[in-house]
Enzyme design. Structure first.
Site, PDB file in Angstrom:
ATOM      1  N   ALA A 155      37.047  49.082  41.413  1.00 31.23           N
ATOM      2  CA  ALA A 155      36.328  49.176  42.682  1.00 31.23           C
ATOM      3  C   ALA A 155      36.246  47.807  43.313  1.00 31.23           C
ATOM      4  O   ALA A 155      36.259  46.789  42.610  1.00 31.23           O
ATOM      5  CB  ALA A 155      34.904  49.700  42.441  1.00 31.23           C
ATOM      6  N   ASP A 168      44.907  47.927  37.027  1.00 25.43           N
ATOM      7  CA  ASP A 168      44.070  46.937  37.718  1.00 25.43           C
ATOM      8  C   ASP A 168      44.953  46.126  38.666  1.00 25.43           C
ATOM      9  O   ASP A 168      46.084  45.793  38.318  1.00 25.43           O
ATOM     10  CB  ASP A 168      43.402  46.009  36.695  1.00 25.43           C
ATOM     11  CG  ASP A 168      42.155  45.335  37.243  1.00 25.43           C
ATOM     12  OD1 ASP A 168      41.061  45.563  36.699  1.00 25.43           O
ATOM     13  OD2 ASP A 168      42.265  44.583  38.230  1.00 25.43           O
ATOM     14  N   LEU A 198      43.929  43.177  39.785  1.00 24.26           N
ATOM     15  CA  LEU A 198      43.482  41.793  39.574  1.00 24.26           C
ATOM     16  C   LEU A 198      42.848  41.180  40.828  1.00 24.26           C
ATOM     17  O   LEU A 198      42.879  39.968  41.009  1.00 24.26           O
ATOM     18  CB  LEU A 198      44.641  40.915  39.063  1.00 24.26           C
ATOM     19  CG  LEU A 198      45.270  41.368  37.750  1.00 24.26           C
ATOM     20  CD1 LEU A 198      46.416  40.443  37.340  1.00 24.26           C
ATOM     21  CD2 LEU A 198      44.245  41.424  36.614  1.00 24.26           C
ATOM     22  N   GLY A 207      39.368  41.173  38.877  1.00 20.52           N
ATOM     23  CA  GLY A 207      39.551  41.096  37.429  1.00 20.52           C
ATOM     24  C   GLY A 207      40.485  39.947  37.068  1.00 20.52           C
ATOM     25  O   GLY A 207      41.151  39.373  37.936  1.00 20.52           O
ATOM     26  N   GLY A 240      21.758  44.647  53.672  1.00 25.05           N
ATOM     27  CA  GLY A 240      22.404  45.477  52.651  1.00 25.05           C
ATOM     28  C   GLY A 240      21.828  45.235  51.269  1.00 25.05           C
ATOM     29  O   GLY A 240      22.012  46.034  50.361  1.00 25.05           O
ATOM     30  N   TYR A 285      29.086  49.235  50.447  1.00 22.23           N
ATOM     31  CA  TYR A 285      29.439  49.422  49.037  1.00 22.23           C
ATOM     32  C   TYR A 285      28.725  50.641  48.457  1.00 22.23           C
ATOM     33  O   TYR A 285      29.353  51.500  47.820  1.00 22.23           O
ATOM     34  CB  TYR A 285      29.066  48.152  48.254  1.00 22.23           C
ATOM     35  CG  TYR A 285      29.070  48.322  46.761  1.00 22.23           C
ATOM     36  CD1 TYR A 285      30.254  48.341  46.039  1.00 22.23           C
ATOM     37  CD2 TYR A 285      27.866  48.459  46.055  1.00 22.23           C
ATOM     38  CE1 TYR A 285      30.250  48.503  44.656  1.00 22.23           C
ATOM     39  CE2 TYR A 285      27.855  48.614  44.679  1.00 22.23           C
ATOM     40  CZ  TYR A 285      29.045  48.639  43.984  1.00 22.23           C
ATOM     41  OH  TYR A 285      29.043  48.803  42.625  1.00 22.23           O
ATOM     42  N   ILE A 331      33.028  44.737  33.358  1.00 21.39           N
ATOM     43  CA  ILE A 331      32.594  45.854  32.514  1.00 21.39           C
ATOM     44  C   ILE A 331      33.810  46.529  31.863  1.00 21.39           C
ATOM     45  O   ILE A 331      33.819  46.831  30.666  1.00 21.39           O
ATOM     46  CB  ILE A 331      31.772  46.886  33.335  1.00 21.39           C
ATOM     47  CG1 ILE A 331      30.574  46.213  34.000  1.00 21.39           C
ATOM     48  CG2 ILE A 331      31.314  48.042  32.433  1.00 21.39           C
ATOM     49  CD1 ILE A 331      29.828  47.080  35.000  1.00 21.39           C
TER      50      ILE A 331
HETATM   51  N1  LIG Z   1      28.326  44.857  37.715  1.00 25.14           N
HETATM   52  C1  LIG Z   1      27.356  45.650  38.112  1.00 25.14           C
HETATM   53  O1  LIG Z   1      26.194  45.263  38.133  1.00 25.14           O
HETATM   54  C2  LIG Z   1      27.635  47.083  38.514  1.00 25.14           C
HETATM   55  C3  LIG Z   1      26.539  47.878  38.850  1.00 25.14           C
HETATM   56  C4  LIG Z   1      26.758  49.195  39.224  1.00 25.14           C
HETATM   57  C5  LIG Z   1      28.038  49.706  39.237  1.00 25.14           C
HETATM   58  N2  LIG Z   1      29.091  48.922  38.920  1.00 25.14           N
HETATM   59  C6  LIG Z   1      30.426  49.515  38.964  1.00 25.14           C
HETATM   60  O2  LIG Z   1      31.071  49.263  37.737  1.00 25.14           O
HETATM   61  C7  LIG Z   1      32.478  49.117  37.960  1.00 25.14           C
HETATM   62  C8  LIG Z   1      32.962  47.810  37.347  1.00 25.14           C
HETATM   63  O3  LIG Z   1      32.264  46.738  37.967  1.00 25.14           O
HETATM   64  P1  LIG Z   1      32.377  45.222  37.458  1.00 25.14           P
HETATM   65  O4  LIG Z   1      31.045  44.611  37.604  1.00 25.14           O
HETATM   66  O5  LIG Z   1      33.081  45.179  36.171  1.00 25.14           O
HETATM   67  O6  LIG Z   1      33.268  44.609  38.622  1.00 25.14           O
HETATM   68  P2  LIG Z   1      34.651  43.826  38.554  1.00 25.14           P
HETATM   69  O7  LIG Z   1      34.897  43.393  39.965  1.00 25.14           O
HETATM   70  O8  LIG Z   1      34.615  42.785  37.500  1.00 25.14           O
HETATM   71  O9  LIG Z   1      35.669  44.951  38.119  1.00 25.14           O
HETATM   72  C9  LIG Z   1      36.345  45.792  39.018  1.00 25.14           C
HETATM   73  C10 LIG Z   1      37.815  45.778  38.633  1.00 25.14           C
HETATM   74  O10 LIG Z   1      38.520  46.655  39.495  1.00 25.14           O
HETATM   75  C11 LIG Z   1      39.717  46.006  39.926  1.00 25.14           C
HETATM   76  N3  LIG Z   1      40.079  46.589  41.222  1.00 25.14           N
HETATM   77  C12 LIG Z   1      39.406  46.482  42.389  1.00 25.14           C
HETATM   78  N4  LIG Z   1      40.054  47.159  43.361  1.00 25.14           N
HETATM   79  C13 LIG Z   1      41.140  47.710  42.780  1.00 25.14           C
HETATM   80  C14 LIG Z   1      42.217  48.503  43.265  1.00 25.14           C
HETATM   81  N5  LIG Z   1      42.279  48.870  44.550  1.00 25.14           N
HETATM   82  N6  LIG Z   1      43.192  48.870  42.404  1.00 25.14           N
HETATM   83  C15 LIG Z   1      43.146  48.494  41.093  1.00 25.14           C
HETATM   84  N7  LIG Z   1      42.161  47.744  40.589  1.00 25.14           N
HETATM   85  C16 LIG Z   1      41.174  47.350  41.424  1.00 25.14           C
HETATM   86  C17 LIG Z   1      39.374  44.537  39.980  1.00 25.14           C
HETATM   87  O11 LIG Z   1      40.492  43.680  39.907  1.00 25.14           O
HETATM   88  C18 LIG Z   1      38.461  44.398  38.768  1.00 25.14           C
HETATM   89  O12 LIG Z   1      39.200  44.105  37.604  1.00 25.14           O
HETATM   90  C19 LIG Z   1      32.688  49.200  39.462  1.00 25.14           C
HETATM   91  O13 LIG Z   1      33.082  50.516  39.771  1.00 25.14           O
HETATM   92  C20 LIG Z   1      31.318  48.921  40.039  1.00 25.14           C
HETATM   93  O14 LIG Z   1      31.136  49.577  41.279  1.00 25.14           O
HETATM   94  C21 LIG Z   1      28.926  47.607  38.561  1.00 25.14           C
END
Ligand SMILES: NC(=O)c1ccc[n+]([C@@H]2O[C@H](COP(=O)([O-])OP(=O)(O)OC[C@H]3O[C@@H](n4cnc5c(N)ncnc54)[C@H](O)[C@@H]3O)[C@@H](O)[C@H]2O)c1
Length: 309
Positions: free
Chosen positions: A78, A35, A37, A40, A271, A145, A16
């Site tokens: 996250a 990030d 990674l 990501g 979960g 989570y 996202i």
């Molecule tokens: N994808 C979904 O369906 C969904 C639904 C509800 C909420 N969300 C929220 O949206 C956000 C983005 O989700 P996404 O689907 O793009 O997931 P994603 O895993 O693709 O993106 C999360 C990014 O955060 C980075 N990251 C994780 N821990 C980190 C840390 N400690 N320090 C720095 N970077 C870190 C990862 O490398 C990754 O690039 C998250 O907060 C997630 O909880 C996602």
């Protein structure tokens, strides 16, 4: 004084976050990405942003705020997998609770105007008695989570009450679209599609009748952009109020990929929420947001993307 034009995006290499970075750059923001990674990918990162490879839970981040002075923080970094949160709850809490607190604390200290927090509507309500669920329903997460994301919300609200740091909390349904790699909260589409495209059988956990609300990533980005100027100090569901079951998705992808085997059966995963859909009428009223991308169209486009990448 914050730099009006600078936006900090945590998690900007993720599914996202990387789409959000592209849109903010298109809107002429200077964009700084943090990030680590962990989920990501470098290839997602737009070369026009400033990318810093840091862990928000462990590495020094204060100097970034001091130097860049962002006016906006979009906090998406996250640990985003429900399954991983159960097997490694400490890492989940480090990123999602401690990491969030460190971001918010620096946002307060360096005069950020607003924090826009990506939360979850799919995992925060548990199994609500009525669907679609609205924001007034209690948050009773069923997973580590969901609980860690709820803590992030609560810190965001605490900093508003104590220090007047403005926020908008966006609770997404299950987000899908290009660049999703199957690790995150709603990975069912890319997981099934990649396996079926290579002739392998996916596993359906439980009876497959579990239903989810799928919202397209482009609609999620629109909600983030709307939150720059609207919805101060409010929480919004960002979903479609519709549901599709895992079995339905399996059948749709099977048809698209001409896959001809049956799915493997796995045990229900603790979960995992059984049924969820989000009432988005508050976002419609206050953010002037509503989902635009129909699921069937969005799914076809996503499958085409997976086939060609
Ligand atoms: N994808 C979904 O369906 C969904 C639904 C509800 C909420 N969300 C929220 O949206 C956000 C983005 O989700 P996404 O689907 O793009 O997931 P994603 O895993 O693709 O993106 C999360 C990014 O955060 C980075 N990251 C994780 N821990 C980190 C840390 N400690 N320090 C720095 N970077 C870190 C990862 O490398 C990754 O690039 C998250 O907060 C997630 O909880 C996602």
């Amino acid at each position: 004084m914050a730099n009006e034009n600078t936006a900090l995006v945590t998690g900007g290499a993720g599914f996202i976050g990387s789409h959000l970075v592209d849109e903010l750059l298109r809107l002429q923001y200077r964009v700084v990405v943090l990030d680590n990674l962990s989920s990501g990918q470098l290839k997602n990162i737009n070369s026009a942003c400033v990318f810093l490879h840091v862990d928000i839970a462990k590495d020094p981040i204060e100097s970034v705020f001091e130097k860049e002075k962002p006016s906006l923080v979009f906090h998406l970094a996250a640990q985003s997998s429900v399954a991983k949160s159960a097997t490694d709850p400490v890492t989940d809490a480090q990123s999602n609770i401690l990491g969030t607190l460190r971001i918010i604390e620096n946002a307060k200290k360096y005069g950020v105007h607003k924090i826009i927090y990506s939360s979850t509507g799919g995992a925060i309500y548990g199994e609500p008695p009525e669907l679609p669920v609205d924001e007034s329903s209690p948050a009773i997460p069923l997973s580590h989570y969901g609980l860690s994301k709820l803590h992030g919300e609560q810190y965001t609200k605490l900093y508003r009450n104590l220090y007047k740091l403005k926020y908008t909390i966006l609770r997404y349904a299950n987000v899908y679209g290009p660049r999703q790699d199957g690790n995150g909260e709603a990975g069912v589409i890319p997981i099934f599609a990649s396996l079926m495209l290579s002739g392998k059988q996916p596993t359906i956990y439980g009876d497959g009748n579990q239903k989810r609300d799928f919202v397209h990533v482009h609609d999620v980005i629109k909600a983030n952009i709307a939150a720059i100027t609207k919805g101060d100090n409010q929480t919004f569901n960002i979903g479609t109020s519709k549901m599709h079951s895992v079995n339905q998705i399996y059948e749709l992808i099977k048809e698209h990929t001409s896959f001809n085997k049956e799915a493997l059966q796995g045990q229900h995963r603790p979960g995992d929420v059984y049924e969820i859909s989000l009432d988005y009428s508050k976002a419609q009223r206050e953010l002037e947001w509503s989902p635009e991308r129909a699921f069937e169209q969005g799914l076809q486009e996503t499958l085409q993307y997976i086939e060609t990448h």
